[in-house]
Design a protein around this motif. Sequence first.
Motif, PDB file in Angstrom:
ATOM      1  N   GLU A 152       0.818  -1.218   0.000  1.00 54.61           N
ATOM      2  CA  GLU A 152       0.000   0.000   0.000  1.00 54.61           C
ATOM      3  C   GLU A 152       0.851   1.266   0.000  1.00 54.61           C
ATOM      4  OE1 GLU A 152      -3.220   0.184  -0.391  1.00 54.61           O
ATOM      5  OE2 GLU A 152      -3.565  -1.992  -0.350  1.00 54.61           O
ATOM      6  N   VAL A 153       1.972   1.210  -0.717  1.00 54.95           N
ATOM      7  CA  VAL A 153       2.849   2.382  -0.783  1.00 54.95           C
ATOM      8  C   VAL A 153       2.312   3.482  -1.695  1.00 54.95           C
ATOM      9  CG1 VAL A 153       5.149   3.177  -1.495  1.00 54.95           C
ATOM     10  CG2 VAL A 153       4.904   1.089  -0.138  1.00 54.95           C
ATOM     11  N   PRO A 154       1.812   3.174  -2.905  1.00 54.27           N
ATOM     12  CA  PRO A 154       1.397   4.254  -3.813  1.00 54.27           C
ATOM     13  C   PRO A 154       0.371   5.229  -3.222  1.00 54.27           C
ATOM     14  CG  PRO A 154       1.610   2.210  -5.026  1.00 54.27           C
ATOM     15  CD  PRO A 154       1.752   1.854  -3.572  1.00 54.27           C
ATOM     16  N   PRO A 155      -0.630   4.781  -2.440  1.00 55.15           N
ATOM     17  CA  PRO A 155      -1.591   5.748  -1.904  1.00 55.15           C
ATOM     18  C   PRO A 155      -1.050   6.612  -0.770  1.00 55.15           C
ATOM     19  CG  PRO A 155      -2.510   3.502  -1.963  1.00 55.15           C
ATOM     20  CD  PRO A 155      -1.048   3.396  -2.155  1.00 55.15           C
ATOM     21  N   SER A 156       0.080   6.228  -0.187  1.00 52.98           N
ATOM     22  CA  SER A 156       0.614   6.960   0.961  1.00 52.98           C
ATOM     23  C   SER A 156       1.053   8.366   0.567  1.00 52.98           C
ATOM     24  CB  SER A 156       1.795   6.209   1.566  1.00 52.98           C
ATOM     25  OG  SER A 156       2.364   6.945   2.641  1.00 52.98           O
ATOM     26  N   THR A 157       0.791   9.314   1.436  1.00 56.34           N
ATOM     27  CA  THR A 157       1.211  10.697   1.200  1.00 56.34           C
ATOM     28  C   THR A 157       2.565  10.988   1.837  1.00 56.34           C
ATOM     29  OG1 THR A 157       0.041  11.451   3.173  1.00 56.34           O
ATOM     30  CG2 THR A 157      -1.167  11.492   1.080  1.00 56.34           C
ATOM     31  N   ARG A 158       3.142  10.014   2.497  1.00 56.34           N
ATOM     32  CA  ARG A 158       4.419  10.209   3.179  1.00 56.34           C
ATOM     33  C   ARG A 158       5.584   9.970   2.222  1.00 56.34           C
ATOM     34  NH1 ARG A 158       3.006  13.060   7.651  1.00 56.34           N
ATOM     35  NH2 ARG A 158       1.037  12.205   8.454  1.00 56.34           N
ATOM     36  N   THR A 159       6.703  10.634   2.511  1.00 61.84           N
ATOM     37  CA  THR A 159       7.865  10.559   1.635  1.00 61.84           C
ATOM     38  C   THR A 159       9.128  10.064   2.332  1.00 61.84           C
ATOM     39  OG1 THR A 159       8.626  12.805   2.126  1.00 61.84           O
ATOM     40  CG2 THR A 159       6.940  12.554   0.408  1.00 61.84           C
ATOM     41  N   LYS A 212      10.218   8.326  -6.600  1.00 59.05           N
ATOM     42  CA  LYS A 212       8.772   8.143  -6.761  1.00 59.05           C
ATOM     43  C   LYS A 212       8.418   7.954  -8.232  1.00 59.05           C
ATOM     44  CE  LYS A 212       4.305  10.296  -5.756  1.00 59.05           C
ATOM     45  NZ  LYS A 212       3.607  11.479  -5.180  1.00 59.05           N
ATOM     46  N   ALA A 213       9.127   8.643  -9.106  1.00 62.39           N
ATOM     47  CA  ALA A 213       8.810   8.585 -10.541  1.00 62.39           C
ATOM     48  C   ALA A 213      10.086   8.393 -11.347  1.00 62.39           C
ATOM     49  CB  ALA A 213       8.093   9.857 -10.974  1.00 62.39           C
ATOM     50  N   PRO A 214      10.526   7.151 -11.541  1.00 59.21           N
ATOM     51  CA  PRO A 214      11.717   6.894 -12.366  1.00 59.21           C
ATOM     52  C   PRO A 214      11.481   7.353 -13.795  1.00 59.21           C
ATOM     53  CG  PRO A 214      11.073   4.952 -11.111  1.00 59.21           C
ATOM     54  CD  PRO A 214       9.940   5.921 -11.017  1.00 59.21           C
ATOM     55  N   PRO A 215      12.543   7.552 -14.542  1.00 54.90           N
ATOM     56  CA  PRO A 215      12.387   8.056 -15.911  1.00 54.90           C
ATOM     57  C   PRO A 215      11.790   7.026 -16.857  1.00 54.90           C
ATOM     58  CG  PRO A 215      14.671   7.478 -15.483  1.00 54.90           C
ATOM     59  CD  PRO A 215      13.951   7.374 -14.176  1.00 54.90           C
ATOM     60  N   GLY A 216      11.213   7.536 -17.927  1.00 53.49           N
ATOM     61  CA  GLY A 216      10.702   6.670 -18.987  1.00 53.49           C
ATOM     62  C   GLY A 216       9.576   5.764 -18.526  1.00 53.49           C
ATOM     63  N   ALA A 366       9.075   1.698   7.215  1.00 54.74           N
ATOM     64  CA  ALA A 366       9.421   2.207   8.541  1.00 54.74           C
ATOM     65  C   ALA A 366       9.755   3.696   8.483  1.00 54.74           C
ATOM     66  CB  ALA A 366      10.604   1.423   9.106  1.00 54.74           C
ATOM     67  N   ALA A 367      10.464   4.105   7.416  1.00 56.95           N
ATOM     68  CA  ALA A 367      10.802   5.523   7.259  1.00 56.95           C
ATOM     69  C   ALA A 367       9.544   6.367   7.065  1.00 56.95           C
ATOM     70  CB  ALA A 367      11.753   5.703   6.082  1.00 56.95           C
ATOM     71  N   LEU A 368       8.575   5.844   6.314  1.00 55.51           N
ATOM     72  CA  LEU A 368       7.315   6.578   6.131  1.00 55.51           C
ATOM     73  C   LEU A 368       6.591   6.723   7.459  1.00 55.51           C
ATOM     74  CD1 LEU A 368       5.863   5.099   2.791  1.00 55.51           C
ATOM     75  CD2 LEU A 368       7.568   6.911   3.126  1.00 55.51           C
TER      76      LEU A 368
END
Length: 407
Positions: A152-159, A212-216, A366-368
């Motif tokens: 459930e990482v994509p919906p998280s607002t934490r960075t 969060k957003a790799p290239p290509g 854990a970091a999030l």
Amino acid sequence: MTFREGAGDAGIQSLVSSGLQVADARDFSDQALAVEDAGDAEVLVFPEIGAAVMTGPAAEAHGMTAQSTLTANSPVGSIEPEYFAFADQGTVEAFGTRAPARGADGVSEYLRGFVQAAEVIARDLYNGREQRMAAEEEARALGTTWGLAACEVPPSTRTGAGVKVAVLDTGMDLQHPDFTGRALQFASFVGQPVQDLHSHGTHCIGTACGPKAPPGSTPRYGIAFGSSIFVGKVLSNTGSGTTASVLAGMNWAIANRCEVISMSLGSQSPEQAAYTAAGRAALTNGLLIVAAAGNASAVTGAPANSPTVMSVASVDRTLAPSSFSNFGKVEIAGPGRDVLSSVPRPTRYGTKNGTSMATPHVAGCAALWAQTSSSLRGMNLWRKLQETAKHLPHPASRVGAGLVQAP
């Protein structure tokens, strides 16, 4: 050797008083003490942990071996042989004299674990090509790896912003384009540059802290993309290291107060007091060490078998325990098969299997969680990860509290 709790300074003084040449990590910048920097020192001292590593000749000369009898008033609590540690978690005893435990058939349990790990790797090499290609195609279609989706990482607002994540491994490709502009601190403890010529470390860092957003068309594979990355090279470019190099990296990460310390390494060796002391020191300072349970289809190896270190098992995309994943002392599980992440250039991306891949999923999450509250540190963070894990219909000895989840 590991000093008794609270007796670290007394232990160091006793070594100096014995006429031993001592190198103290506090005398080095950021406590980055590597063996090759110690000169003629006979003892390397890691004060954050309360442990030291002594050369074999010095130990023999001063009667300080694993067979020594320690008095109740000695500041030294235990003396152990040194072991090798591996990225793929086979086992060899490095400099100790103690013989490996043997099973009823006379076969070394350590060797059995090493052979089992090799067999798993062989099966993966034989069967893995099509699986990896399918996993990569699926990830591109979803826009994220299956592991991040399961956690459930994509919906998280934490960075992970404001959180230091240390990854102790084979180093990192420091010029990997996906990490341009990221805050990086690094140190090597194996006599080689931090630059990763193995790929294991770069892969683990990618999962825990990648973009969060790799290239290509590359799918998202990283979790705590806003965290500060501390790269500790404790395994050489062959994927191996010793207790000394691993403890040196742990001491450095603790001295730098890295809230999350990820260790995708180990061996099928018994619980080691020095690793337990390191885990305790981390928790005391509000830090958390997560470590791979191991890939030998056997009982959890070190350092994950220490009670003060969070042990991570692997699950497949069906959320069933991976065939290679160790069992027994397991606190939590993470995605560990067909995991796409960063690898050194020119390849840039690759897929790997192992509890080594599950561990950075836990570290990233854990970091999030650590970002959500300053109170979520050390043991509180440990408990939060377990409390919020997704329950799985499998024994706790295989998956712990369940699959790690992002906030």
